[in-house]
Enzyme design. Sequence first.
Site, PDB file in Angstrom:
ATOM      1  N   ARG A  82     -12.673  28.901 -20.268  1.00  0.00           N
ATOM      2  CA  ARG A  82     -12.814  29.603 -21.546  1.00  0.00           C
ATOM      3  C   ARG A  82     -14.266  29.701 -21.982  1.00  0.00           C
ATOM      4  O   ARG A  82     -14.662  30.681 -22.614  1.00  0.00           O
ATOM      5  CB  ARG A  82     -11.960  28.891 -22.596  1.00  0.00           C
ATOM      6  CG  ARG A  82     -10.450  29.085 -22.376  1.00  0.00           C
ATOM      7  CD  ARG A  82      -9.633  28.026 -23.112  1.00  0.00           C
ATOM      8  NE  ARG A  82      -8.200  28.270 -23.061  1.00  0.00           N
ATOM      9  CZ  ARG A  82      -7.406  27.934 -22.035  1.00  0.00           C
ATOM     10  NH1 ARG A  82      -7.936  27.376 -20.960  1.00  0.00           N
ATOM     11  NH2 ARG A  82      -6.106  28.185 -22.074  1.00  0.00           N
ATOM     12  N   ARG A 138       2.810  33.486  -7.666  1.00  0.00           N
ATOM     13  CA  ARG A 138       3.118  33.002  -9.014  1.00  0.00           C
ATOM     14  C   ARG A 138       3.422  34.153  -9.973  1.00  0.00           C
ATOM     15  O   ARG A 138       2.846  35.236  -9.862  1.00  0.00           O
ATOM     16  CB  ARG A 138       1.973  32.131  -9.522  1.00  0.00           C
ATOM     17  CG  ARG A 138       1.789  30.889  -8.663  1.00  0.00           C
ATOM     18  CD  ARG A 138       0.590  30.072  -9.100  1.00  0.00           C
ATOM     19  NE  ARG A 138       0.799  29.483 -10.413  1.00  0.00           N
ATOM     20  CZ  ARG A 138      -0.125  28.765 -11.038  1.00  0.00           C
ATOM     21  NH1 ARG A 138      -1.303  28.576 -10.471  1.00  0.00           N
ATOM     22  NH2 ARG A 138       0.126  28.254 -12.221  1.00  0.00           N
ATOM     23  N   ASP A 152       0.830  19.525 -16.697  1.00  0.00           N
ATOM     24  CA  ASP A 152       0.047  19.440 -15.454  1.00  0.00           C
ATOM     25  C   ASP A 152      -0.066  18.017 -14.931  1.00  0.00           C
ATOM     26  O   ASP A 152      -0.512  17.810 -13.802  1.00  0.00           O
ATOM     27  CB  ASP A 152      -1.356  20.008 -15.674  1.00  0.00           C
ATOM     28  CG  ASP A 152      -1.369  21.524 -15.709  1.00  0.00           C
ATOM     29  OD1 ASP A 152      -0.483  22.134 -15.081  1.00  0.00           O
ATOM     30  OD2 ASP A 152      -2.255  22.100 -16.368  1.00  0.00           O
ATOM     31  N   LYS A 166       4.570  26.409 -10.776  1.00  0.00           N
ATOM     32  CA  LYS A 166       3.147  26.078 -10.702  1.00  0.00           C
ATOM     33  C   LYS A 166       2.626  26.459  -9.312  1.00  0.00           C
ATOM     34  O   LYS A 166       3.212  27.297  -8.633  1.00  0.00           O
ATOM     35  CB  LYS A 166       2.943  24.584 -11.009  1.00  0.00           C
ATOM     36  CG  LYS A 166       3.214  24.226 -12.470  1.00  0.00           C
ATOM     37  CD  LYS A 166       2.137  24.825 -13.376  1.00  0.00           C
ATOM     38  CE  LYS A 166       2.252  24.358 -14.804  1.00  0.00           C
ATOM     39  NZ  LYS A 166       1.165  24.894 -15.652  1.00  0.00           N
ATOM     40  N   GLY A 213      -4.454  30.170 -11.764  1.00  0.00           N
ATOM     41  CA  GLY A 213      -3.498  30.898 -12.589  1.00  0.00           C
ATOM     42  C   GLY A 213      -4.024  31.089 -14.005  1.00  0.00           C
ATOM     43  O   GLY A 213      -3.799  32.125 -14.633  1.00  0.00           O
ATOM     44  N   ARG A 273       6.745  22.090  -8.163  1.00  0.00           N
ATOM     45  CA  ARG A 273       6.317  20.689  -8.210  1.00  0.00           C
ATOM     46  C   ARG A 273       7.484  19.718  -8.332  1.00  0.00           C
ATOM     47  O   ARG A 273       7.392  18.576  -7.866  1.00  0.00           O
ATOM     48  CB  ARG A 273       5.307  20.487  -9.341  1.00  0.00           C
ATOM     49  CG  ARG A 273       3.941  21.062  -8.991  1.00  0.00           C
ATOM     50  CD  ARG A 273       2.912  20.848 -10.075  1.00  0.00           C
ATOM     51  NE  ARG A 273       1.612  21.339  -9.602  1.00  0.00           N
ATOM     52  CZ  ARG A 273       0.591  21.651 -10.396  1.00  0.00           C
ATOM     53  NH1 ARG A 273       0.727  21.537 -11.715  1.00  0.00           N
ATOM     54  NH2 ARG A 273      -0.543  22.058  -9.893  1.00  0.00           N
TER      55      ARG A 273
END
Length: 759
Positions: A335, A431, A624, A651, A403, A655
């Site tokens: 960001r 994804r 995560d 993900k 992602g 996972r």
Amino acid sequence: MQETRIVIVGLGLIGGSLAAALKAAGAGGEIVACDRDPDEIARGIEMGLIDSGGVRLDEQLEGASLVVLAVPVLAMDAVMATLAEALAKRPEHRWPVLTDVGSTKAAIRDCAIRAFGRVPPQLVLGHPIAGSEKSGVAAANPTLYRHHKVILTPQHDTAPQALARVRALWQACGAEVLEMEVARHDEVLARTSHLPHLLAFSLVDTLARQDDRLEIFRYAAGGFRDFTRIAGSDPVMWRDIFTANRGAVLEALDDFEAGLARLRREVEASDGDAMLATIDRASHARHYFDTLLNKTRYQVSDHTMQQQALRYRAAPGGSVSGRIRVPGDKSVSHRSIMLGALAEGVTEIKGFLEGEDSLATLQAFREMGVAIEGPHQGRVTIHGVGMHGLKAPAGPLYVGNAGTAMRLFAGLLAGQAFDSELIGDASLTKRPMGRVADPLRLMGAEIDTQEGGRPPLKIKGGRTLRGISYDMPMASAQVKSCLLLAGMYAEGVTRVREPAPTRDHTERMLNGFGYPVHRDGDTCWLEGGARLTAGPIDVPSDISSATFFLVAAAITPGADLTLEHVGINPTRIGVINILQAMGADLELTNQAEVGGEPVADIRVRYTPLKGIEIPQDQVPLAIDEFPALFIAAANAEGTTRLRGAEELRVKESDRLQAMADGLTALGVDNTLYDDGIDIVGRAAGEGSNGPSYGGGRIDSLGDHRIAMAFSIAALRAADDIVIDDCANVATSFPGFIDLAAKVGLSLTEEPAGEHGEGA
């Protein structure tokens, strides 16, 4: 490779090196040559490169199983005509396989059509990407093709057996064999090989014709020598190449001249930011080229390139202690680049994560004309271009395995005036992106995705966006951030309501850059049309990266570890809350706020853990971190239950399934559900200091978090844990192995294939 008689036509550097490589590789069969210079034939025999040879092609073809044409491009017409005439005397099914080494393929294909009336099915056009400034058979080098690429350009009707045999020929020389269409080959080589040679010849010729040329050459520095080295290449060969590939070379030259004129204008205007953007973009593109050449990392220049196979071997046991600082937060790093690029002014960033995902995002903005200095030791300087200052990139923007980057970019690019395309690596291409594409379309964006809403994303520019009120069907910080970024370019207000709290880095940073974002309960909103103002950013250490070491200390008897300057954003501390609920001894000190983000040092000391039912309100706050938390659960007393975590199935890998399979391989009982898992840890009364499970072999599925989770699992294993497909760890956590060793883990990496497949 089992050819009975290989005929090499043209015994110069390329042909001679091919003969030398085949001899060195112990290729069976006879190797002969045809060359118009009998002295070269004699020298080749004397050097032991060929068994025999002569000056007449028809005489050497008797019994030939494979013929390699290694003559200059403009000599190919005559050679092809002679070859066609000789082969016409025998049935076509008895023709040898034919191939060539020319660096321009359309011209060679046209020669074949003139000589044979078509491109024979037995002819496989090829080009080894290797060479030297030296020439002649005396310069033959048996390692010339080792680890170099050979491009084959088969036609639609090329015989499969012929293609396989030519591929085997080059592989025997140690080359990497690729395939490409003829036109694409000529276009690519015109830019990457022919144009650089043309420029080097031109520069040296320009300076050599000046009156003070002796002074110029006497004081020329290493840069001149390096740039002009290729100007010592064979003039006749390059004249022929420029002539044969004339169209593609001129097209490449046009593009270069346009770029040179642009740089000239920047110099004339003393436009420092524009010059820096051009030079910095080139510098980092060159860096990416080096990584491709050396195969050190999977990087942005060629998104089809396969990652180098890498395996981790984690030895059982070990201690965990000391003080460490893990790399910067990936979410904040992404960001900071995006908002810094769109801000007015210069943004100074400290603690930037120099992982491949973040570097790919940096490179994407460089390709859109943003001047960026660094990164260097976590410092990056971004010269912002303002909300509407981005320029159309020359091609697709590659975001690697990120992602986050792809979904945030989708919102940002939906508001630009130019068309764009987002691509990623093989993992990212699987994804789902419909979750951002669909609401962006409601705002007026035009976005094309592949089947199932998957990348690449093709975004049409120049569309008018309108603010919307959007109720997210699932909790996702990436979707929320995507819509807020698009909302900056939209007319009116964009509101996003989330069903559960998610990380709020985007809202915090937008406010930090002076762009007002409001929140009331579960809804945040902003109004389009405001501006971003640059400011300093200190990126906190990534709590997702810190988690692996938090869990490592929490499960290891005697552990005492402090992690410094970790981001403890309230929307990210699910892992801390969950570990504390399991009984972990965690202490937060030196708490502060840096750039709107709360940070702290986290000390963790070993104490036995208890299995729990994970509160569902903590799931989005730790989404995560669950791979590492599953390892904590495997070492806790009793059963740990997780529900409401279906997001883990989409993900970088599924996972839930990947972790369940890995735990099963170690002997940990577990039950998998659609949205969660039950993990049975240590039985009550078991010795707390012994192993919790066995060793085993784990397939990480290329998912960095799976790989790192099972690396720390070895601390309580009875035997080695071997983890396959670990190259992607560099995408999120550069230096993971070094930090693991620093705190006391025994973890090594090795190329896949070592120690046998049953390791």
